[in-house]
Design a protein around this motif. Sequence first.
Motif, PDB file in Angstrom:
ATOM      1  N   LYS A  29       0.825  -1.199   0.000  1.00 48.83           N
ATOM      2  CA  LYS A  29       0.000   0.000   0.000  1.00 48.83           C
ATOM      3  C   LYS A  29       0.865   1.256   0.000  1.00 48.83           C
ATOM      4  O   LYS A  29       0.521   2.262  -0.641  1.00 48.83           O
ATOM      5  N   ALA A  30       1.988   1.195   0.715  1.00 46.23           N
ATOM      6  CA  ALA A  30       2.899   2.350   0.732  1.00 46.23           C
ATOM      7  C   ALA A  30       3.457   2.622  -0.656  1.00 46.23           C
ATOM      8  O   ALA A  30       3.578   3.783  -1.077  1.00 46.23           O
ATOM      9  N   VAL A  31       3.805   1.563  -1.385  1.00 47.31           N
ATOM     10  CA  VAL A  31       4.312   1.724  -2.756  1.00 47.31           C
ATOM     11  C   VAL A  31       3.244   2.346  -3.641  1.00 47.31           C
ATOM     12  O   VAL A  31       3.516   3.258  -4.436  1.00 47.31           O
ATOM     13  N   LEU A  32       2.001   1.859  -3.510  1.00 47.15           N
ATOM     14  CA  LEU A  32       0.916   2.373  -4.347  1.00 47.15           C
ATOM     15  C   LEU A  32       0.690   3.867  -4.151  1.00 47.15           C
ATOM     16  O   LEU A  32       0.332   4.576  -5.093  1.00 47.15           O
ATOM     17  N   LEU A  33       0.892   4.340  -2.948  1.00 41.43           N
ATOM     18  CA  LEU A  33       0.664   5.755  -2.671  1.00 41.43           C
ATOM     19  C   LEU A  33       1.913   6.603  -2.875  1.00 41.43           C
ATOM     20  O   LEU A  33       1.832   7.748  -3.353  1.00 41.43           O
ATOM     21  N   ALA A  34       3.073   6.058  -2.512  1.00 38.80           N
ATOM     22  CA  ALA A  34       4.295   6.870  -2.490  1.00 38.80           C
ATOM     23  C   ALA A  34       4.793   7.212  -3.883  1.00 38.80           C
ATOM     24  O   ALA A  34       5.193   8.359  -4.146  1.00 38.80           O
ATOM     25  N   PHE A  35       4.791   6.249  -4.797  1.00 34.53           N
ATOM     26  CA  PHE A  35       5.409   6.509  -6.094  1.00 34.53           C
ATOM     27  C   PHE A  35       4.593   7.468  -6.970  1.00 34.53           C
ATOM     28  O   PHE A  35       5.178   8.326  -7.648  1.00 34.53           O
ATOM     29  N   PRO A  36       3.256   7.398  -6.986  1.00 33.51           N
ATOM     30  CA  PRO A  36       2.519   8.462  -7.688  1.00 33.51           C
ATOM     31  C   PRO A  36       2.749   9.841  -7.069  1.00 33.51           C
ATOM     32  O   PRO A  36       2.848  10.838  -7.794  1.00 33.51           O
ATOM     33  N   LEU A  37       2.850   9.897  -5.741  1.00 32.97           N
ATOM     34  CA  LEU A  37       3.160  11.177  -5.098  1.00 32.97           C
ATOM     35  C   LEU A  37       4.563  11.652  -5.477  1.00 32.97           C
ATOM     36  O   LEU A  37       4.781  12.850  -5.699  1.00 32.97           O
TER      37      LEU A  37
END
Length: 562
Positions: A29-37
């Motif tokens: 979940k962190a990857v899903l949110l962090a990389f678009p940000l």
Amino acid sequence: MTTSLFFSPATALLAGALALLFTTGIARKAVLLAFPLLALVLVWQVPTGSVTANYLGYALIPIRADDLALLFGAVFALAAFLGTLYALDRSSTLELTSALVYAAGALGVVYAGDWITLFVWWEVMAIASTIIVVCGGEKAHGPAFRYALIHFLGGVLLMAGIAGEIAMSGSATITSLKPDSWARWLILAGLLVNVGAPPFWAWVSDAYPASSWSGMVFLSVFTTKTAVYVLMRAFPGVEVLVWVGLVMAIYGIVYAALENDIRRLLAFAIVSQMGIKVAGVGIGTPLALNGVAAHSAAAVIYTALLVMVAGSVLRQTGKTRLNELSGLADAMPLTAFACMIGALAIAAFPLTSGFVSKSMIIEAAAKEHLAGAWILLMAVSAGAVLHAGLRLPWLLFFGAPKERLHVSDPPQAMRIAMALAAVLCVVVGIVPDGLYVLLPHPVAYVPYTASHILVQIQLLAFAALVVYLMRDWLQPQRGITLDLDWLYRRLGAWIARGFDDITDRGWTRLVSNLNGKAARLHELLLAYHGPTGTFGRTWPTGTMAFWTTFLLGAFLLIAAMG
């Protein structure tokens, strides 16, 4: 150059897609949110200018940053974040990985300054988006196959046009073009396939609703908007685009008004909204292009919001047909509120993002004295109120319940994503200067004037009256709406079956004839060379000596004559 490429927004999303393959649980979940940000942050860090490279003697520009790239890059990265937040609980790693690659491809196209780089990212988008459709399940395999066929056709047209343009001009740099050669017409045709122009517009309503409840959010954002972005770069002011866009806009409204499935309704609405933008590109003035850029940015958010609403209803109820759904407002209050905000935005209600963006294109048509285009654009705006502004939320959330459904609003991540998108629709509508400062041309347009507001309120009121008077006709009906995809889904299949029958019969006759001739040849060979044949049976020694002597004499006679 290497550093700039390494820290490009597209590279960040590709890195996120790779990381997603090796993470689970909270880390996933962190990857899903962090990389678009991270991609969103990097969009603002890309310096204005170009990064160049050489390939096979051609000057490539993998990154070209300016105001237009900044606007589309920012809204695409933001949409990728909203999409991954919405899909945070989605279990399909394949879909989410493809979604990040898909978003990376869109950002790659946005920053591409040459046709070769653009085409590579273009095909990345085609492949990744096809996989997203496939992830909709077994029912999506047919639409995904048709989607791939249409987009590979568009890719072939684009590739042929690029090859011809490079051969004639000697340069791969993307510049403003006029469709005055076969190569440029092919480029334009390839772009129009992706934008959903006739006669290939049916792929939108065919493939998008077949995807999962989360997949359609990503699909609604990137492909068509990226194509409009390239049209703005390559073909601004091409008059034929005005009328192509108006046909798209009217077609989408008519079909959306007839549609029963909420996701197909939104797919038709996407085509209609894209038609307005294509018409704006055709008008081609600075005001029109500013309107296209602003409306593209606004539409990314409010279209994604409406698609999120539809996805939430699908996830919570398992249904998508209006004749099976109604009165959901009490059970899904936040989803109903999000739908109302999205509906007001797509209807261009004052204080929403649609009002401050769509009106720029209409104003540009008026300033260029395009009376026919202006009238049709106003009619299309009223139609948007009809199908998505009023019909969809009323029938879905506020009509009499068809049956008692024990449902609730979707999980927290989905609610947050819808809330953020709804807030953006309102904030941009109230404070449009934050959007206008990112537009490619200086902005002298003021949306909140008495005349603009009065005209729009009158338009909305008229559309509401039409909805009321036609409420019985607009009720959802069972069945399907036939579209041009019938030509390759039904008529094309019938032609293919007929061709198969003809070729089967021809092949059978050919094989039969060959077998008959082979049998006769075999009989002939047996007659002469078989055990009892003339040349196959045993001959007496005297006979053989006679013929040997005869042949030797004939040889000597011929040699002597020579």
